[in-house]
Enzyme design. Structure first.
Site, PDB file in Angstrom:
ATOM      1  N   ASP A 146      -2.943 114.775 128.623  1.00 58.87           N
ATOM      2  CA  ASP A 146      -3.836 114.200 127.615  1.00 58.87           C
ATOM      3  C   ASP A 146      -4.490 115.346 126.828  1.00 58.87           C
ATOM      4  O   ASP A 146      -4.898 116.350 127.411  1.00 58.87           O
ATOM      5  CB  ASP A 146      -4.907 113.326 128.278  1.00 58.87           C
ATOM      6  CG  ASP A 146      -5.612 112.427 127.280  1.00 58.87           C
ATOM      7  OD1 ASP A 146      -5.417 111.202 127.333  1.00 58.87           O
ATOM      8  OD2 ASP A 146      -6.370 112.963 126.424  1.00 58.87           O
ATOM      9  N   ILE A 147      -4.581 115.183 125.522  1.00 62.50           N
ATOM     10  CA  ILE A 147      -5.108 116.246 124.656  1.00 62.50           C
ATOM     11  C   ILE A 147      -6.622 116.443 124.862  1.00 62.50           C
ATOM     12  O   ILE A 147      -7.151 117.517 124.568  1.00 62.50           O
ATOM     13  CB  ILE A 147      -4.773 115.927 123.176  1.00 62.50           C
ATOM     14  CG1 ILE A 147      -4.671 117.178 122.345  1.00 62.50           C
ATOM     15  CG2 ILE A 147      -5.730 114.919 122.566  1.00 62.50           C
ATOM     16  CD1 ILE A 147      -3.978 116.972 121.004  1.00 62.50           C
ATOM     17  N   ASN A 174      -6.106 101.117 129.556  1.00 65.39           N
ATOM     18  CA  ASN A 174      -7.152 100.581 128.681  1.00 65.39           C
ATOM     19  C   ASN A 174      -6.499  99.540 127.773  1.00 65.39           C
ATOM     20  O   ASN A 174      -5.444  99.803 127.193  1.00 65.39           O
ATOM     21  CB  ASN A 174      -7.772 101.695 127.828  1.00 65.39           C
ATOM     22  CG  ASN A 174      -8.655 102.615 128.644  1.00 65.39           C
ATOM     23  OD1 ASN A 174      -9.329 102.178 129.577  1.00 65.39           O
ATOM     24  ND2 ASN A 174      -8.650 103.896 128.317  1.00 65.39           N
ATOM     25  N   GLY A 208     -11.679 100.525 124.932  1.00 67.74           N
ATOM     26  CA  GLY A 208     -11.513 101.816 124.259  1.00 67.74           C
ATOM     27  C   GLY A 208     -10.078 102.209 123.983  1.00 67.74           C
ATOM     28  O   GLY A 208      -9.794 103.393 123.789  1.00 67.74           O
ATOM     29  N   GLN A 209      -9.166 101.232 123.949  1.00 65.81           N
ATOM     30  CA  GLN A 209      -7.772 101.587 123.616  1.00 65.81           C
ATOM     31  C   GLN A 209      -7.705 102.080 122.174  1.00 65.81           C
ATOM     32  O   GLN A 209      -8.191 101.416 121.254  1.00 65.81           O
ATOM     33  CB  GLN A 209      -6.841 100.370 123.794  1.00 65.81           C
ATOM     34  CG  GLN A 209      -5.371 100.732 123.566  1.00 65.81           C
ATOM     35  CD  GLN A 209      -4.423  99.536 123.747  1.00 65.81           C
ATOM     36  OE1 GLN A 209      -4.861  98.415 123.992  1.00 65.81           O
ATOM     37  NE2 GLN A 209      -3.141  99.803 123.611  1.00 65.81           N
ATOM     38  N   HIS A 241       0.205 103.009 127.659  1.00 67.59           N
ATOM     39  CA  HIS A 241       0.106 104.294 128.365  1.00 67.59           C
ATOM     40  C   HIS A 241      -0.809 104.136 129.569  1.00 67.59           C
ATOM     41  O   HIS A 241      -1.866 103.524 129.500  1.00 67.59           O
ATOM     42  CB  HIS A 241      -0.403 105.406 127.444  1.00 67.59           C
ATOM     43  CG  HIS A 241      -1.649 105.058 126.690  1.00 67.59           C
ATOM     44  ND1 HIS A 241      -1.649 104.269 125.566  1.00 67.59           N
ATOM     45  CD2 HIS A 241      -2.938 105.387 126.912  1.00 67.59           C
ATOM     46  CE1 HIS A 241      -2.879 104.127 125.123  1.00 67.59           C
ATOM     47  NE2 HIS A 241      -3.692 104.790 125.923  1.00 67.59           N
ATOM     48  N   LEU A 242      -0.362 104.737 130.655  1.00 70.58           N
ATOM     49  CA  LEU A 242      -1.126 104.699 131.894  1.00 70.58           C
ATOM     50  C   LEU A 242      -1.794 106.058 132.084  1.00 70.58           C
ATOM     51  O   LEU A 242      -1.123 107.089 132.137  1.00 70.58           O
ATOM     52  CB  LEU A 242      -0.172 104.415 133.071  1.00 70.58           C
ATOM     53  CG  LEU A 242      -0.822 104.294 134.440  1.00 70.58           C
ATOM     54  CD1 LEU A 242      -1.738 103.070 134.505  1.00 70.58           C
ATOM     55  CD2 LEU A 242       0.238 104.214 135.533  1.00 70.58           C
ATOM     56  N   HIS A 243      -3.130 106.036 132.148  1.00 76.02           N
ATOM     57  CA  HIS A 243      -3.856 107.279 132.418  1.00 76.02           C
ATOM     58  C   HIS A 243      -3.789 107.560 133.920  1.00 76.02           C
ATOM     59  O   HIS A 243      -4.055 106.665 134.738  1.00 76.02           O
ATOM     60  CB  HIS A 243      -5.337 107.147 132.053  1.00 76.02           C
ATOM     61  CG  HIS A 243      -5.623 106.931 130.599  1.00 76.02           C
ATOM     62  ND1 HIS A 243      -6.054 107.939 129.766  1.00 76.02           N
ATOM     63  CD2 HIS A 243      -5.553 105.828 129.826  1.00 76.02           C
ATOM     64  CE1 HIS A 243      -6.249 107.459 128.548  1.00 76.02           C
ATOM     65  NE2 HIS A 243      -5.958 106.175 128.556  1.00 76.02           N
TER      66      HIS A 243
HETATM   67  P1  AMP Z   1      -6.632 105.168 125.054  1.00 75.90           P
HETATM   68  O1  AMP Z   1      -8.028 105.469 124.573  1.00 75.90           O
HETATM   69  O2  AMP Z   1      -6.576 104.490 126.385  1.00 75.90           O
HETATM   70  O3  AMP Z   1      -5.836 104.444 123.984  1.00 75.90           O
HETATM   71  O4  AMP Z   1      -5.961 106.565 125.307  1.00 75.90           O
HETATM   72  C1  AMP Z   1      -5.363 107.339 124.336  1.00 75.90           C
HETATM   73  C2  AMP Z   1      -5.348 108.732 124.877  1.00 75.90           C
HETATM   74  O5  AMP Z   1      -4.422 109.492 124.131  1.00 75.90           O
HETATM   75  C3  AMP Z   1      -6.693 109.447 124.786  1.00 75.90           C
HETATM   76  O6  AMP Z   1      -7.106 109.832 126.098  1.00 75.90           O
HETATM   77  C4  AMP Z   1      -6.404 110.652 123.880  1.00 75.90           C
HETATM   78  O7  AMP Z   1      -7.105 111.807 124.266  1.00 75.90           O
HETATM   79  C5  AMP Z   1      -4.902 110.806 124.034  1.00 75.90           C
HETATM   80  N1  AMP Z   1      -4.219 111.417 122.912  1.00 75.90           N
HETATM   81  C6  AMP Z   1      -4.347 111.093 121.603  1.00 75.90           C
HETATM   82  N2  AMP Z   1      -3.529 111.862 120.848  1.00 75.90           N
HETATM   83  C7  AMP Z   1      -2.862 112.670 121.722  1.00 75.90           C
HETATM   84  C8  AMP Z   1      -1.882 113.693 121.561  1.00 75.90           C
HETATM   85  N3  AMP Z   1      -1.400 114.044 120.375  1.00 75.90           N
HETATM   86  N4  AMP Z   1      -1.435 114.336 122.678  1.00 75.90           N
HETATM   87  C9  AMP Z   1      -1.918 113.993 123.900  1.00 75.90           C
HETATM   88  N5  AMP Z   1      -2.831 113.030 124.106  1.00 75.90           N
HETATM   89  C10 AMP Z   1      -3.309 112.385 123.032  1.00 75.90           C
END
Ligand code: AMP
Ligand code: ZN
Length: 113
Positions: free
Chosen positions: A30-31, A86, A92-93, A99-101
């Site tokens: 995750d970034i 999410n 907060g999606q 995507h699974l955190h």
């Molecule tokens: P969500 O808030 O559950 O939709 O999660 C989206 C996640 O994607 C967040 O934790 C962001 O930090 C992550 N994210 C967004 N853009 C990127 C990217 N380019 N590379 C890696 N992670 C990202």
């Protein structure tokens, strides 16, 4: 899907720190990490989110969890870890490709914020 950030990451059009990949899933850092381990396990198939998934997506949704557990074992997250989908604005999606955190490496509180 052309306009999808995570589809572009899978295709290598946008750079990412890849952690794992197989025929069905892609995993990357995750970034904006919220824990020492914070990776995203995503299906290669474009699914908008858990609320948009159908019966035919059941296997991939479960498989993402197993991939997360395997990575948690590899990273020796013996104290525990958390997997989170999410779903929708209240949760907060922000990216609409399922995507699974996988979060771990620190103590986490409950309930989440
Ligand atoms: P969500 O808030 O559950 O939709 O999660 C989206 C996640 O994607 C967040 O934790 C962001 O930090 C992550 N994210 C967004 N853009 C990127 C990217 N380019 N590379 C890696 N992670 C990202
Ligand atoms: Zn996508």
């Amino acid at each position: 899907m052309e306009d999808c950030l995570f589809c572009k990451i899978i295709a290598g059009k946008i750079p990412s720190k890849r952690v794992y990949e197989d025929d069905r899933t892609f995993v990357f850092e995750d970034i904006r990490p919220q824990a020492p381990t914070h990776v995203l396990v995503i299906p290669k198939k474009h699914i908008l989110g858990l609320d948009q998934a159908s019966e035919s997506d059941a296997a991939i949704i479960g498989y993402c969890q197993l991939v997360a557990a395997k990575l948690a074992r590899e990273r020796k997250l013996e104290g525990g870890f958390r997997t989170v989908y999410n779903v929708g604005p209240d949760a907060g999606q922000t990216v609409f490709h399922l995507h699974l955190h996988l979060l771990g490496g620190r103590k986490m509180s409950w309930p989440p914020g």
